[in-house]
Design an enzyme around this catalytic site. Structure first.
Site, PDB file in Angstrom:
ATOM      1  N   SER A 253       0.915  -1.031   0.097  1.00  9.29           N
ATOM      2  CA  SER A 253      -0.130  -0.153  -0.021  1.00  9.29           C
ATOM      3  C   SER A 253       0.667   1.166   0.025  1.00  9.29           C
ATOM      4  O   SER A 253       1.561   1.368  -0.846  1.00  9.29           O
ATOM      5  CB  SER A 253      -1.155  -0.169   1.216  1.00  9.29           C
ATOM      6  OG  SER A 253      -2.240   0.855   0.985  1.00  9.29           O
ATOM      7  N   ASP A 348      -7.891  -5.702  -6.384  1.00  5.59           N
ATOM      8  CA  ASP A 348      -7.501  -4.789  -5.447  1.00  5.59           C
ATOM      9  C   ASP A 348      -8.558  -3.879  -5.518  1.00  5.59           C
ATOM     10  O   ASP A 348      -8.470  -2.961  -6.796  1.00  5.59           O
ATOM     11  CB  ASP A 348      -6.021  -4.454  -5.684  1.00  5.59           C
ATOM     12  CG  ASP A 348      -5.446  -3.346  -4.628  1.00  5.59           C
ATOM     13  OD1 ASP A 348      -6.433  -2.960  -4.035  1.00  5.59           O
ATOM     14  OD2 ASP A 348      -4.484  -3.045  -4.708  1.00  5.59           O
ATOM     15  N   HIS A 382      -6.666  -6.414  -1.734  1.00  6.43           N
ATOM     16  CA  HIS A 382      -5.760  -5.701  -1.616  1.00  6.43           C
ATOM     17  C   HIS A 382      -4.777  -5.982  -0.051  1.00  6.43           C
ATOM     18  O   HIS A 382      -3.417  -6.185  -0.388  1.00  6.43           O
ATOM     19  CB  HIS A 382      -6.191  -4.217  -1.118  1.00  6.43           C
ATOM     20  CG  HIS A 382      -5.254  -3.146  -0.906  1.00  6.43           C
ATOM     21  ND1 HIS A 382      -4.436  -2.586  -1.822  1.00  6.43           N
ATOM     22  CD2 HIS A 382      -4.962  -2.704   0.204  1.00  6.43           C
ATOM     23  CE1 HIS A 382      -3.563  -1.701  -1.141  1.00  6.43           C
ATOM     24  NE2 HIS A 382      -3.998  -1.814   0.381  1.00  6.43           N
TER      25      HIS A 382
END
Length: 442
Positions: A253, A348, A382
């Site tokens: 991230s 994601d 994600h």
């Protein structure tokens, strides 16, 4: 590419010092039903266990349950219905769940399918000292408990040291394996501080510094300085047991663009694991040696999608780093000399990590570079984490303070986590090799 993978791979040994406690039936039960966790009821967090029930009636239908409480006091549970074989036995590695939190043969399904009673809850297990404690139980169709056992899933293996670090601008936690070394060094970058992945890597023979991208409330952060993260790299290189010439960085991230920036601008970064990150500097300007090196890539919140569950999809709200007006936000990865492992999930929903991965690969190839590997996981979301934790489809976003959808199909996502965890270790060991003839630093 992968679709589904065998979750039984990668079984490790916790320690020869661990006392095996295989059978823990309720002492007050007259029944001979037993619930066993093999090879032991105590193991490492990323180790698989085999769940077995014996002493049931032939073809008896029962429910297996798992319960755990996270660091915020939230209770997570799972359940699955099984039919015993003709001998009254159930082997979760072999037998399919007929209904419940998952269906089919899922050896670790009771662990990864646990969820809270309310929506949008992430299972917080970020501190290394206390084990992830899971209570397994077996119940008759009427609900009466027949047997139970407690599984202690330890984050820190025997002999691993944990030292909080407060040195200069560094605020992190250092994990060091037992023994003299030398060991390779890894900087573990999380958006907010988490010890889980770092200490699990230390169990595998890495000196790891867990560091947060944000040590302050995100709204208070108006700019970032790469110098602070470079300081952490130099700190790692000075550790007595470190034997690798360069440092590895693992990130996901927001940590991903910081990891790329370290590789592009700071000497000594030999390997970067980039997981579902961005190719551009997200959110705030990035400075290095008192000069701005990257402008921020911003979001258009009018493009956020609100779902019926109350969660939001923010993937399409992130501005496109590939267009001309955003070129000053993109990390010049072609300047890096180290190796990259780029990891992107198809589902994601935080941002378009696959497109960002493709952009970086194209940029590297354009500059005649081949210092990268790519992994693409169809139908994964994600939050790719170390294996066997509860799957999280949605939760409150730490930077945006509202609920977001992370994406991923549960069984596919958790299979990707296991595959990736093994790949990460292989990649880091390959590119952070140590000269074993070098004596540890005094």
């Amino acid at each position: 590419m992968i679709n589904t993978l065998d979750l039984r791979r990668g079984r490790d040994t916790f320690s020869s010092q661990v006392v095996r406690k295989e059978v823990l039936p309720l002492s007050e039960m007259a029944s001979q039903v037993s619930l066993r966790l093999l090879p032991s009821a105590r193991c490492l967090f990323d180790e698989p266990i085999q769940v077995k029930v014996a002493g049931l009636r032939s073809r008896q239908v029962v429910t297996l349950k798992a319960t755990a409480t996270d660091e915020r006091g939230e209770v997570f549970t799972s359940s699955a219905t099984y039919r015993a074989d003709r001998n009254g036995n159930i082997d979760v590695d072999r037998d399919p769940s007929l209904s419940g939190s998952y269906v089919g043969v899922e050896p670790m399904g009771l662990l990864w399918s646990m969820k809270a009673n309310t929506l949008h809850k992430y299972f917080f297990k970020n501190k290394a000292l206390n084990p992830h404690v899971v209570k397994f139980s077996v119940h008759e169709e009427e609900g009466r408990m027949l047997a139970e056992v407690t599984n202690e899933r330890c984050l820190m293996g025997n002999g691993v040291s944990r030292v909080p670090v407060k040195d200069g601008s560094i605020r992190g936690v250092l994990f060091t394996p037992p023994g003299d070394g030398p060991f390779p060094a890894v900087l573990d970058l999380s958006t907010f501080i988490s010890e889980k992945r770092a200490c699990l890597l230390a169990n595998k023979g890495f000196v790891v510094l867990a560091l947060a991208v944000y040590n302050d409330k995100p709204n208070n952060v108006k700019e970032m300085h790469l110098d602070c993260f470079e300081e952490a790299v130099r700190f790692l290189q000075q550790q007595p047991k470190v034997g690798s010439k360069g440092v590895g960085v693992i990130s996901r991230s927001k940590g991903g663009d910081i990891a790329l920036s370290l590789a592009a601008f700071v000497p000594g970064i030999d390997a970067v694991v980039w997981i579902n990150g961005s190719s551009a500097n997200i959110g705030v300007p990035l400075y290095y040696k008192k000069s701005k090196i990257l402008s921020p890539l911003l979001m258009d919140f009018s493009k956020v999608i609100l779902l019926d569950t109350g969660a939001k999809i923010i993937k399409y709200a992130v501005n496109d780093p590939r267009i001309e007006e955003n070129k000053d936000t993109v990390v010049p990865v072609e300047q890096a000399n180290g190796q990259f492992l780029f990891v992107a999930s198809e589902d994601d929903l935080n941002w378009d990590s696959k497109a960002y991965m493709d952009q970086m690969v194209e940029r590297l190839r354009h500059h005649g570079k081949s210092n990268f590997e790519t992994l693409f996981y169809p139908r994964a979301g994600h939050l790719l984490e170390p294996p066997y934790g509860p799957f999280c489809p949605s939760a409150t976003h730490g930077l945006l303070s509202f609920q977001v959808q992370w994406g991923g199909e549960p069984s596919i996502h958790v299979a990707a986590e296991l595959h990736l965890w093994n790949k990460i270790q292989e990649f880091l060991k390959t590119h952070l090799s140590c000269d074993t003839t070098i004596k540890p630093k005094l």
